[in-house]
Design an enzyme around this catalytic site. Structure first.
Site, PDB file in Angstrom:
ATOM      1  N   ALA A 124       0.659  -1.243  -0.031  1.00  0.00           N
ATOM      2  CA  ALA A 124       0.090   0.048  -0.010  1.00  0.00           C
ATOM      3  C   ALA A 124       0.706   1.339   0.092  1.00  0.00           C
ATOM      4  CB  ALA A 124      -0.912  -0.158   1.157  1.00  0.00           C
ATOM      5  N   ASN A 190       1.222  -3.407   8.334  1.00  0.00           N
ATOM      6  CA  ASN A 190       2.467  -4.048   7.302  1.00  0.00           C
ATOM      7  C   ASN A 190       3.201  -2.822   6.576  1.00  0.00           C
ATOM      8  OD1 ASN A 190       1.789  -7.022   7.223  1.00  0.00           O
ATOM      9  ND2 ASN A 190      -0.331  -6.214   7.239  1.00  0.00           N
ATOM     10  N   HIS A 220      -1.331   7.252   4.437  1.00  0.00           N
ATOM     11  CA  HIS A 220       0.113   7.008   4.972  1.00  0.00           C
ATOM     12  C   HIS A 220       1.026   8.151   4.488  1.00  0.00           C
ATOM     13  CE1 HIS A 220      -1.427   2.755   4.863  1.00  0.00           C
ATOM     14  NE2 HIS A 220      -1.809   2.710   3.789  1.00  0.00           N
TER      15      HIS A 220
HETATM   16  N1  NAI Z   1       1.897  -4.713   2.715  1.00  0.00           N
HETATM   17  C1  NAI Z   1       0.747  -4.179   2.658  1.00  0.00           C
HETATM   18  O1  NAI Z   1       0.740  -3.063   2.349  1.00  0.00           O
HETATM   19  C2  NAI Z   1      -0.393  -4.865   2.993  1.00  0.00           C
HETATM   20  C3  NAI Z   1      -0.493  -6.311   3.603  1.00  0.00           C
HETATM   21  N2  NAI Z   1      -1.534  -6.681   3.914  1.00  0.00           N
HETATM   22  C4  NAI Z   1      -1.409  -8.175   4.523  1.00  0.00           C
HETATM   23  O2  NAI Z   1      -2.356  -8.976   3.356  1.00  0.00           O
HETATM   24  C5  NAI Z   1      -3.169  -9.751   4.248  1.00  0.00           C
HETATM   25  C6  NAI Z   1      -4.286 -10.213   3.413  1.00  0.00           C
HETATM   26  O3  NAI Z   1      -4.938  -9.191   3.213  1.00  0.00           O
HETATM   27  P1  NAI Z   1      -6.490  -9.260   2.608  1.00  0.00           P
HETATM   28  O4  NAI Z   1      -6.695 -10.125   1.487  1.00  0.00           O
HETATM   29  O5  NAI Z   1      -6.996  -7.868   2.912  1.00  0.00           O
HETATM   30  O6  NAI Z   1      -7.234 -10.066   4.014  1.00  0.00           O
HETATM   31  P2  NAI Z   1      -8.481 -10.756   3.963  1.00  0.00           P
HETATM   32  O7  NAI Z   1      -8.708 -11.252   5.514  1.00  0.00           O
HETATM   33  O8  NAI Z   1      -9.634 -10.489   3.152  1.00  0.00           O
HETATM   34  O9  NAI Z   1      -8.163 -12.533   3.278  1.00  0.00           O
HETATM   35  C7  NAI Z   1      -7.017 -13.244   3.987  1.00  0.00           C
HETATM   36  C8  NAI Z   1      -7.306 -14.757   3.017  1.00  0.00           C
HETATM   37  O10 NAI Z   1      -6.124 -15.563   3.621  1.00  0.00           O
HETATM   38  C9  NAI Z   1      -6.459 -16.630   4.180  1.00  0.00           C
HETATM   39  N3  NAI Z   1      -5.473 -16.982   5.060  1.00  0.00           N
HETATM   40  C10 NAI Z   1      -5.292 -16.567   6.344  1.00  0.00           C
HETATM   41  N4  NAI Z   1      -4.339 -17.383   6.921  1.00  0.00           N
HETATM   42  C11 NAI Z   1      -3.892 -18.301   5.979  1.00  0.00           C
HETATM   43  C12 NAI Z   1      -2.891 -19.060   6.216  1.00  0.00           C
HETATM   44  N5  NAI Z   1      -2.089 -19.412   7.229  1.00  0.00           N
HETATM   45  N6  NAI Z   1      -2.682 -19.901   4.998  1.00  0.00           N
HETATM   46  C13 NAI Z   1      -3.311 -19.803   3.769  1.00  0.00           C
HETATM   47  N7  NAI Z   1      -4.516 -18.855   3.622  1.00  0.00           N
HETATM   48  C14 NAI Z   1      -4.729 -18.001   4.823  1.00  0.00           C
HETATM   49  C15 NAI Z   1      -7.693 -16.309   4.603  1.00  0.00           C
HETATM   50  O11 NAI Z   1      -8.654 -17.727   4.533  1.00  0.00           O
HETATM   51  C16 NAI Z   1      -8.438 -15.590   3.760  1.00  0.00           C
HETATM   52  O12 NAI Z   1      -8.785 -16.188   2.376  1.00  0.00           O
HETATM   53  C17 NAI Z   1      -3.375  -9.066   5.596  1.00  0.00           C
HETATM   54  O13 NAI Z   1      -3.577  -9.901   6.593  1.00  0.00           O
HETATM   55  C18 NAI Z   1      -2.037  -8.309   5.858  1.00  0.00           C
HETATM   56  O14 NAI Z   1      -1.161  -8.949   6.577  1.00  0.00           O
HETATM   57  C19 NAI Z   1      -2.911  -6.100   3.844  1.00  0.00           C
HETATM   58  C20 NAI Z   1      -2.980  -4.850   3.437  1.00  0.00           C
HETATM   59  C21 NAI Z   1      -1.655  -4.100   3.037  1.00  0.00           C
HETATM   60  O1  OAA Z   2      -3.536  -1.395   3.063  1.00  0.00           O
HETATM   61  C1  OAA Z   2      -3.133  -0.424   3.848  1.00  0.00           C
HETATM   62  O2  OAA Z   2      -3.519   0.595   3.906  1.00  0.00           O
HETATM   63  C2  OAA Z   2      -1.829  -0.557   4.783  1.00  0.00           C
HETATM   64  C3  OAA Z   2      -2.327  -1.999   5.592  1.00  0.00           C
HETATM   65  O3  OAA Z   2      -3.450  -2.280   5.860  1.00  0.00           O
HETATM   66  C4  OAA Z   2      -1.264  -2.197   6.427  1.00  0.00           C
HETATM   67  O4  OAA Z   2      -0.053  -1.596   6.388  1.00  0.00           O
HETATM   68  O5  OAA Z   2      -1.247  -3.390   6.925  1.00  0.00           O
END
Ligand code: NAI
Ligand code: OAA
Length: 267
Positions: A124, A190, A220
């Site tokens: 993000a 994250n 951010h």
């Molecule tokens: N680097 C960045 O800027 C960002 C990183 N993220 C990360 O991405 C992750 C996912 O985000 P979303 O898709 O929005 O979340 P979400 O909650 O909509 O989807 C998560 C998915 O991963 C699956 N899951 C959870 N633990 C698992 C595991 N151990 N093995 C396999 N599948 C698993 C769940 O069943 C679900 O399908 C967040 O938890 C966060 O850590 C999210 C937003 C920004």
């Molecule tokens: O998607 C975003 O805005 C950032 C976020 O959730 C994260 O840092 O984990």
């Protein structure tokens, strides 16, 4: 044809698969989700022209060209580490998982043993290229402020500190190091860990997290100062409708990483 496997089938993963569906140069062959998420994943993927197979782990014989993590912190140790050991290139978005002491080193060791590489995606946030380049000249200060609407902090420690639904003004819900932020807010900080790993490190990077009823975007802000000079960056990310914690740029960051793997010229 680039053969891709994706870990997770939530807000990010579903949007990524929609973005790739029907491409001639990239195929998502399998999706990995926990046992209790299999039915929901199959239902969500049924609308795709080419629905991938749904599994609980990467099959022993599976050799995707790229394994893409968009699942959450737990998925790194569970799926990414063994894939790297097996020589499968990985990209990850749950960068906050690397706030766990030793995990970054374990990932690097596993990738080295597998003669492959793991890439931490910018997700993000922007400006990671400038920050990581600035680090080589020496950084003096990096401060990150994450600001989201109150409902985006539901289900986090912020909900124990205040009544999020009743906030009338911007309220600081966390101040501390990037390591503490990433560990306490695994779905919301994250970006804090990404900035820290690119810049001054998880201890020395200062983080503030704010629940703000005055914003509708995920905002951010990064301020960095060092031998290179200084920069300030503000990103106003549109949240995904399917998960208000997550900014839509995260999806495009994952798509960019996958499309670049298949391209001969990349930017
Ligand atoms: N680097 C960045 O800027 C960002 C990183 N993220 C990360 O991405 C992750 C996912 O985000 P979303 O898709 O929005 O979340 P979400 O909650 O909509 O989807 C998560 C998915 O991963 C699956 N899951 C959870 N633990 C698992 C595991 N151990 N093995 C396999 N599948 C698993 C769940 O069943 C679900 O399908 C967040 O938890 C966060 O850590 C999210 C937003 C920004
Ligand atoms: O998607 C975003 O805005 C950032 C976020 O959730 C994260 O840092 O984990």
């Amino acid at each position: 044809m680039l053969n891709v496997a994706i870990i997770g089938c939530g807000a990010i993963a579903q949007s990524v698969m929609q973005g790739l569906d029907g491409r001639a140069d990239i195929a998502v062959a399998s999706v990995i989700v926990p046992a209790d998420g299999q039915t929901a994943a199959r239902e969500a993927l049924a609308a795709l022209a080419h629905p991938p197979a749904v599994h609980t782990a990467l099959a022993q014989a599976a050799r995707p060209d790229l394994l893409v993590e968009c699942a959450g912190h737990g998925a790194i140790a569970e799926h990414v580490l063994p894939a790297l050991e097996a020589g499968i290139a990985c990209v990850v978005v749950s960068i906050g998982a690397l706030s766990e002491p030793g995990l970054a080193e374990r990932l690097a060791d596993a990738a080295a043993r597998g003669h492959t590489r793991v890439e931490l995606l910018s997700g993000a946030i922007g400006g990671i290229d400038a920050l990581a380049a600035g680090r080589l000249g020496g950084l003096d200060e990096v401060v990150y402020t994450g600001r989201k609407p109150p409902h985006a902090w539901q289900g986090t420690p912020a909900a124990e500190r205040c009544v999020l639904a009743e906030l009338t003004e911007a309220t600081e819900i966390f101040a501390g190091s990037a390591r503490e932020a990433a560990a306490a807010f695994p779905k919301n900080a994250n970006v804090a860990a990404t900035i820290a790993l690119a810049g001054l490190g998880l201890e020395a990077t200062t983080v503030r997290l704010i629940a703000d009823p005055g914003v509708t975007d995920n905002v951010h802000h990064v301020r960095a100062r060092g031998a290179f000079g200084e920069f300030e960056l503000t990103m106003r990310g549109k949240p995904l409708a399917s998960n208000p914690k997550t900014s839509s740029l995260t999806v495009y960051s994952v798509l960019r990483a996958i499309v670049n793997r298949a391209a001969a010229l990349v930017i």
